[in-house]
Structure formats: C-alpha cells, structure tokens
Scaffold this motif. Structure first.
Motif, short mmCIF file in Angstrom:
data_model
loop_
_atom_site.label_atom_id
_atom_site.label_comp_id
_atom_site.label_asym_id
_atom_site.label_seq_id
_atom_site.Cartn_x
_atom_site.Cartn_y
_atom_site.Cartn_z
N GLY A 138 0.76 -1.23 0.00
CA GLY A 138 0.00 0.00 0.00
C GLY A 138 0.79 1.29 0.00
O GLY A 138 0.63 2.13 -0.88
N ILE A 139 1.65 1.49 0.99
CA ILE A 139 2.27 2.79 1.20
C ILE A 139 3.18 3.16 0.03
O ILE A 139 4.04 2.39 -0.38
N ARG A 140 2.98 4.36 -0.49
CA ARG A 140 3.79 4.84 -1.62
C ARG A 140 4.67 6.03 -1.26
O ARG A 140 5.73 6.21 -1.85
N ASN A 141 4.23 6.83 -0.32
CA ASN A 141 5.02 7.99 0.10
C ASN A 141 6.25 7.52 0.87
O ASN A 141 6.15 6.73 1.81
N THR A 142 7.43 7.99 0.46
CA THR A 142 8.67 7.48 1.04
C THR A 142 8.82 7.83 2.52
O THR A 142 9.32 7.03 3.32
N THR A 143 8.37 9.03 2.91
CA THR A 143 8.47 9.42 4.31
C THR A 143 7.54 8.57 5.17
O THR A 143 7.93 8.07 6.24
N LYS A 144 6.31 8.39 4.70
CA LYS A 144 5.36 7.54 5.43
C LYS A 144 5.88 6.11 5.51
O LYS A 144 5.74 5.45 6.55
N HIS A 145 6.49 5.65 4.44
CA HIS A 145 7.03 4.28 4.43
C HIS A 145 8.09 4.12 5.51
O HIS A 145 8.11 3.12 6.24
N ARG A 146 8.96 5.09 5.64
CA ARG A 146 10.03 5.02 6.65
C ARG A 146 9.44 5.05 8.06
O ARG A 146 9.86 4.27 8.93
N ILE A 147 8.44 5.91 8.29
CA ILE A 147 7.81 6.01 9.61
C ILE A 147 7.13 4.70 9.98
O ILE A 147 7.26 4.19 11.10
N TYR A 148 6.41 4.12 9.02
CA TYR A 148 5.69 2.88 9.30
C TYR A 148 6.64 1.69 9.42
O TYR A 148 6.36 0.75 10.19
N ALA A 149 7.74 1.71 8.70
CA ALA A 149 8.74 0.64 8.85
C ALA A 149 9.35 0.70 10.25
O ALA A 149 9.54 -0.34 10.91
N ASP A 150 9.64 1.91 10.73
CA ASP A 150 10.17 2.07 12.09
C ASP A 150 9.14 1.60 13.12
O ASP A 150 9.50 0.95 14.11
N LYS A 151 7.89 1.93 12.88
CA LYS A 151 6.82 1.53 13.80
C LYS A 151 6.69 0.00 13.84
O LYS A 151 6.50 -0.59 14.91
N ALA A 152 6.78 -0.62 12.67
CA ALA A 152 6.69 -2.08 12.60
C ALA A 152 7.82 -2.73 13.39
O ALA A 152 7.59 -3.68 14.16
N MET A 153 9.04 -2.24 13.24
CA MET A 153 10.16 -2.81 13.96
C MET A 153 10.05 -2.55 15.46
O MET A 153 10.43 -3.38 16.28
N GLN A 154 9.49 -1.39 15.83
CA GLN A 154 9.26 -1.10 17.24
C GLN A 154 8.27 -2.10 17.84
O GLN A 154 8.50 -2.65 18.92
N LEU A 155 7.19 -2.36 17.11
CA LEU A 155 6.20 -3.33 17.58
C LEU A 155 6.82 -4.72 17.69
O LEU A 155 6.58 -5.45 18.65
N LEU A 156 7.60 -5.10 16.68
CA LEU A 156 8.23 -6.42 16.68
C LEU A 156 9.17 -6.56 17.88
O LEU A 156 9.16 -7.59 18.58
N ASN A 157 9.97 -5.55 18.13
CA ASN A 157 10.89 -5.61 19.26
C ASN A 157 10.13 -5.67 20.58
O ASN A 157 10.49 -6.44 21.48
N ASP A 158 9.08 -4.86 20.72
CA ASP A 158 8.30 -4.87 21.95
C ASP A 158 7.66 -6.24 22.18
O ASP A 158 7.62 -6.75 23.30
N LEU A 159 7.16 -6.83 21.11
CA LEU A 159 6.54 -8.15 21.21
C LEU A 159 7.56 -9.20 21.66
O LEU A 159 7.28 -10.02 22.54
N CYS A 160 8.73 -9.17 21.04
CA CYS A 160 9.74 -10.20 21.34
C CYS A 160 10.29 -10.05 22.75
O CYS A 160 10.64 -11.04 23.40
N ILE A 161 10.35 -8.82 23.25
CA ILE A 161 10.83 -8.60 24.61
C ILE A 161 9.84 -9.14 25.63
O ILE A 161 10.22 -9.69 26.67
N THR A 162 8.54 -9.01 25.32
CA THR A 162 7.50 -9.39 26.28
C THR A 162 6.80 -10.69 25.92
O THR A 162 5.79 -11.05 26.53
N LEU A 163 7.32 -11.43 24.94
CA LEU A 163 6.66 -12.64 24.45
C LEU A 163 6.49 -13.65 25.59
O LEU A 163 7.46 -14.08 26.20
N PRO A 164 5.25 -14.04 25.89
CA PRO A 164 5.04 -15.00 26.98
C PRO A 164 5.54 -16.38 26.60
O PRO A 164 5.63 -16.73 25.41
#
Length: 342
Positions: A138-164
C-alpha cells in the motif's frame, strides 16, 4: 467458473447478497470488505459486477469510524488490508490518500497498545501483520514508508521482549488467523522488504527455541505451522539449522488424511477454520518449498463441496455469520478459480 454440481452460480450469490445486504457487517473475513475484494477481480473480468463492487466498497468506506474495532477479521485492520490489495492488483487508487483516516486510527491504537502494561498482545500482533502488508502493498510515500517501517520494527521488538512462554502453544483448533500466524508471517514480510534484516535474523535465532518446544497437536495447526516455517526458511531469515529440523519434525508428524477425515469431517469448509483454509496452506507450503511437498487434493475438496447443500445453508433463516463473505462460499469459489488458472 466452477464445475461443481449444484454449486451456486454468481447470479445466485448476488441474489443472496441483495437479500442479506443490510445485515452484513463491514469486515474482511465475514463482511463487505471481503466481498468487495472478491468482486473487484470479478468486475474487471465482467462489467456486470461493477455495480455490486461499487456498492460494497463505497459502503465500507463510508461506514468506517473511530467506533470501528481495530482488529483483523472484523475490523479496521482487515478492511484496510482488503483495500490495499484491491488497489494493488485490481483497481486504480492511491492507498496513502484512500486509507489516510483509517491509518490514523490504526496508528493511534497501536501507540495505545504500546503504552499498556502489559503490552496488548493481540492488538500488537495483528497490527504488526497489517503494517507489514501495508508496507508491501500500500504505502507509496517514502516518508510515510520510513515512519511505518520504524513503527513495525518497534512493535516487533516490543513483542519479542514481552513474548510470553506460552505464545507458540496450541492455537485454537483449525483457526488460520491466530497470533503465531500474524507474528511469523509479518516477520517474513518485513525481511522480504529489507526492513530490519539483521535484527530479524537475531529474532529468528531466538524464536526457534520457543517454536521447537511446541509441536501442535491438531494436524490443521501442524500444517499451518509447517507453512510458516517453510516460508521463513525460503525467505532467508530462518538461518539456524534447527529451523529445518523443526520443519522435518512437523512434516513427519503431519497427517493430511486425519486433517481431512477427522478434524474437518463435519462440513468444516470455511477459509478461517476448515478445508478451504487447509487447501490454501497446502498451496502456500508448495509455493515456498524448493519442490512441492504435498499433492493438492483438488478432487477430494470438490467432492466435499458437492456433498454440502450450500444454497440451502445460505438461505436458511438462522444462517450463522461465518457463512457470509470470503470465509465461506465466496472464498471457496475464489479458491476453485485458482485451480482453473494453474
């Protein structure tokens, strides 16, 4: 489009939609967003279906609000995913514009999830899956793509840190859209797009020890886990040799015969928890494996569909929710069209 005896025609399905339209919900799996995805392709092939496609997609877009739940099967995440796929494959449109309001609601909800103690696990894994697909399709705007990629990695890291410790234990029987599916599929998506590759390789090195201690009991769940593992190995992020050992363990313990004849014996034909979902997992496993692992049981599948009086079920006064949308008949017809294109 199918060669099944007494299987509903496209005209019959349109009649059902017309009769049930006001009671249909808006989501991807059971509702109007999934039906819009189905008719987006069909309307490109036959202009007779443009009216129903336009009605569905307009209704989906106008009914979304801040009261729409943020979840995949029935809420914002699945609706936005459907629109991404429609605009990527079937209809012109700019997702950055069309999904602007939905993305704002989703992003805000994921921020809320991150601040909760503990992390809202279900929201986080489904949100991560959506972000990984949105970045890909979906995302085509390069700035939005970078922001959402950072957000995805943040979520992934948070999940892996707290993974039950029980995260990869047996999912609900025969349920494709479970938390391990969302997490493992999203990891592959991000890696495939060169997002956080080194970190993802480290995550996969750790996750295999959690996965290795959990072999699902149900054969449907073993098939799904096998598909996800094969995909990660194929994409290159699951490098540790234990991943291939785990794949072998799953394959050696998997019986498609028991899956078809026992677990899905009672007219379990749906995409989310039945034979249609199992067929898609088989096709996916074959796609990502160097050589096909399974014979695709098309004749068995079509025979089971022929044994079910689908129209009577759909026209019943108390037809359950899961019988509508791509989860059921429309999903079955979509899958059968894949067979005809192979």
């Amino acid at each position: 489009m199918t060669d099944l005896n007494s299987f509903p025609t496209e005209a019959a399905l349109l009649n059902i939609i017309d009769q049930q339209y006001d009671s249909l919900e808006g989501g991807l799996v059971y509702g109007k967003a999934g039906l819009a995805l189905y008719y987006a392709k069909l309307s490109n092939e036959d202009t007779a279906y443009k009216k129903i496609y336009n009605r569905l997609v307009d209704d989906v877009l106008t009914k979304v609000s801040d009261k729409t739940p943020v979840e995949f099967s029935r809420g914002l995440l699945g609706i936005a995913f459907a629109l991404d796929i429609i605009m990527h494959y079937f209809k012109p449109g700019n997702p950055d514009y069309v999904l602007d309001d939905m993305d704002a609601l989703i992003y805000k909800s994921l921020d809320k999830g991150r601040d909760r103690k503990p992390l809202d696990e279900n929201l986080a894994v489904e949100g991560l899956f959506y972000l990984s697909m949105h970045l890909k399709y979906g995302i085509r705007n390069t700035t939005k793509h970078r922001i959402y990629a950072d957000k995805a990695m943040q979520l992934l890291n948070d999940l892996c840190i707290t993974l039950p410790v029980n995260f990869f234990q047996e999912p609900i029987p025969c349920n494709v859209f479970n938390r391990s599916f969302f997490l493992l599929y999203a990891i592959g998506n991000l890696y495939e797009q060169n997002i956080g590759r080194q970190r993802i390789e480290h995550i996969c090195d750790d996750l295999i020890y959690e996965l290795g201690a959990n072999v699902p009991i149900f054969h449907f769940n073993r098939l799904e886990r096998c598909f996800l593992v094969i995909r990660l190995i194929s994409l290159g992020c699951a490098k540790h040799p234990n991943w291939k050992e785990y794949q072998k363990l799953l394959l050696d313990s998997l019986s498609l015969k028991r899956l078809f004849n026992e677990e899905c014996a009672n007219n379990q034909l749906a995409l989310s928890d039945g034979l249609t979902g199992a067929m898609l997992l088989i096709l996916g496993a074959n796609k990502y494996s160097p050589v096909p692992l399974f014979d695709v049981p098309w004749e068995f599948y079509k025979d089971r569909l022929n044994q079910c009086d689908t129209l009577t079920l759909l026209n019943g006064k108390k037809t359950p929710l899961y019988k509508y949308g791509i989860n059921w008949l429309w999903g079955m017809k979509g899958l059968l069209n894949i067979e005809h294109s192979m």
